[in-house]
Design a protein around this motif. Structure first.
Motif, PDB file in Angstrom:
ATOM      1  N   GLY A  24      47.419  44.824  36.214  1.00 17.46           N
ATOM      2  CA  GLY A  24      46.684  43.563  36.603  1.00 17.46           C
ATOM      3  C   GLY A  24      45.377  43.792  37.058  1.00 17.46           C
ATOM      4  O   GLY A  24      44.872  45.010  37.667  1.00 17.46           O
ATOM      5  N   PHE A  25      44.503  42.760  37.171  1.00 16.98           N
ATOM      6  CA  PHE A  25      43.073  42.827  37.714  1.00 16.98           C
ATOM      7  C   PHE A  25      43.340  42.918  39.373  1.00 16.98           C
ATOM      8  O   PHE A  25      44.027  42.359  39.942  1.00 16.98           O
ATOM      9  N   ASP A  26      42.482  43.818  39.970  1.00 18.88           N
ATOM     10  CA  ASP A  26      42.350  44.012  41.477  1.00 18.88           C
ATOM     11  C   ASP A  26      41.152  43.387  41.969  1.00 18.88           C
ATOM     12  O   ASP A  26      40.117  44.447  42.075  1.00 18.88           O
ATOM     13  N   PRO A  27      41.013  42.156  42.494  1.00 19.51           N
ATOM     14  CA  PRO A  27      39.797  41.900  42.882  1.00 19.51           C
ATOM     15  C   PRO A  27      39.218  42.764  44.095  1.00 19.51           C
ATOM     16  O   PRO A  27      38.098  42.761  44.146  1.00 19.51           O
ATOM     17  N   GLN A  28      40.000  43.401  44.762  1.00 16.21           N
ATOM     18  CA  GLN A  28      39.468  44.218  46.075  1.00 16.21           C
ATOM     19  C   GLN A  28      38.582  45.016  45.430  1.00 16.21           C
ATOM     20  O   GLN A  28      38.002  45.905  46.279  1.00 16.21           O
ATOM     21  N   ARG A  29      38.768  45.750  44.281  1.00 12.73           N
ATOM     22  CA  ARG A  29      38.133  46.945  43.771  1.00 12.73           C
ATOM     23  C   ARG A  29      36.851  46.379  43.083  1.00 12.73           C
ATOM     24  O   ARG A  29      35.935  47.148  42.876  1.00 12.73           O
ATOM     25  N   GLY A  30      36.302  45.223  43.057  1.00 12.32           N
ATOM     26  CA  GLY A  30      35.187  44.694  42.555  1.00 12.32           C
ATOM     27  C   GLY A  30      34.027  45.318  43.257  1.00 12.32           C
ATOM     28  O   GLY A  30      33.780  45.401  44.569  1.00 12.32           O
ATOM     29  N   GLY A  31      32.991  45.757  42.563  1.00 20.26           N
ATOM     30  CA  GLY A  31      31.764  46.240  42.986  1.00 20.26           C
ATOM     31  C   GLY A  31      31.967  47.527  43.169  1.00 20.26           C
ATOM     32  O   GLY A  31      30.919  48.195  43.971  1.00 20.26           O
ATOM     33  N   GLU A  32      33.031  48.570  42.991  1.00 19.79           N
ATOM     34  CA  GLU A  32      33.214  49.840  43.313  1.00 19.79           C
ATOM     35  C   GLU A  32      32.015  50.458  42.457  1.00 19.79           C
ATOM     36  O   GLU A  32      31.319  51.551  43.001  1.00 19.79           O
ATOM     37  N   SER A  33      31.854  50.344  41.147  1.00 18.39           N
ATOM     38  CA  SER A  33      31.085  51.045  40.286  1.00 18.39           C
ATOM     39  C   SER A  33      29.513  50.279  39.773  1.00 18.39           C
ATOM     40  O   SER A  33      28.852  51.135  39.296  1.00 18.39           O
ATOM     41  N   VAL A  34      29.882  49.253  40.176  1.00 20.17           N
ATOM     42  CA  VAL A  34      28.378  48.420  39.914  1.00 20.17           C
ATOM     43  C   VAL A  34      28.216  47.231  41.037  1.00 20.17           C
ATOM     44  O   VAL A  34      28.897  47.248  41.965  1.00 20.17           O
ATOM     45  N   GLY A  35      27.193  46.730  40.818  1.00 21.83           N
ATOM     46  CA  GLY A  35      26.868  45.759  41.978  1.00 21.83           C
ATOM     47  C   GLY A  35      27.880  44.751  42.038  1.00 21.83           C
ATOM     48  O   GLY A  35      28.829  44.450  41.514  1.00 21.83           O
ATOM     49  N   LYS A  36      27.600  44.123  43.457  1.00 18.60           N
ATOM     50  CA  LYS A  36      28.475  42.959  43.710  1.00 18.60           C
ATOM     51  C   LYS A  36      27.832  41.684  44.177  1.00 18.60           C
ATOM     52  O   LYS A  36      27.817  41.423  45.395  1.00 18.60           O
ATOM     53  N   MET A  37      27.082  41.089  43.493  1.00 15.41           N
ATOM     54  CA  MET A  37      26.022  40.071  43.646  1.00 15.41           C
ATOM     55  C   MET A  37      26.776  38.775  44.218  1.00 15.41           C
ATOM     56  O   MET A  37      26.064  38.255  44.941  1.00 15.41           O
ATOM     57  N   PHE A  38      28.022  38.650  43.648  1.00 15.79           N
ATOM     58  CA  PHE A  38      28.849  37.572  44.338  1.00 15.79           C
ATOM     59  C   PHE A  38      29.854  37.978  45.324  1.00 15.79           C
ATOM     60  O   PHE A  38      30.817  37.334  45.092  1.00 15.79           O
ATOM     61  N   GLY A  39      29.869  39.224  45.777  1.00 18.02           N
ATOM     62  CA  GLY A  39      30.804  39.801  46.570  1.00 18.02           C
ATOM     63  C   GLY A  39      31.946  40.497  45.791  1.00 18.02           C
ATOM     64  O   GLY A  39      31.710  40.854  44.751  1.00 18.02           O
ATOM     65  N   VAL A  40      32.752  40.906  46.596  1.00 19.51           N
ATOM     66  CA  VAL A  40      33.880  41.714  46.320  1.00 19.51           C
ATOM     67  C   VAL A  40      35.176  40.899  45.361  1.00 19.51           C
ATOM     68  O   VAL A  40      35.880  39.904  46.252  1.00 19.51           O
TER      69      VAL A  40
END
Length: 143
Positions: A24-40
């Motif tokens: 499934g999707f893991d929001p805690q990994r958001g922004g690891e490889s690209v930007g995180k304009m709206f957070g993790v």
């Protein structure tokens, strides 16, 4: 689909797509490889072309790429007009965030939707694609 449930696109590399299919999707990994304009968080787009921008980062446009179609539960969504790079959750009283476009007074070209809980999205389909060698799309012309 209900009023707060949407079919949205997610761009990622093939390895990430395999992990998403299994876990499934893991929001805690958001922004690891690209930007995180709206957070993790986990980012989605209503336009497949927007998701493709993230699927193709760092790859040759002639390799096979993929995007995922997901069922996303936004709940009560907060409309952001400015960056929220330090966010780890939506503002109090909200379940998700969506980014207004520049035409709407926001900070992005195409709308983005961000969730911060794993249980808010389910991957449905993986779409594999590639560009032909003589492709003239804006991505291929810029490489």
């Amino acid at each position: 689909l209900s009023q707060n449930e949407y079919l949205l696109w997610h761009g990622c590399n093939k390895n990430a797509a395999a992990a998403i299919a299994e876990h499934g999707f893991d929001p805690q990994r958001g922004g690891e490889s690209v930007g995180k304009m709206f957070g993790v968080g986990t980012y989605f787009a209503e336009n497949a072309s927007k998701a493709a921008l993230y699927a193709e980062r760092g790859s040759s446009s002639h390799n096979t790429n993929c995007i995922l179609l997901a069922r996303v539960l936004l709940g009560k969504a907060y409309g952001a007009k400015k960056k929220m790079a330090e966010a780890h959750r939506p503002p109090d009283g909200f379940d998700s965030v969506f980014a207004y476009t520049r035409a709407e007074g926001g900070a992005v070209d195409l709308r983005e939707y961000i969730i911060y809980k794993k249980t808010q999205a389910v991957p449905l389909y993986q779409v594999d694609y590639f560009h032909k060698r003589d492709c003239r799309c804006h991505l291929c012309r810029s490489r």
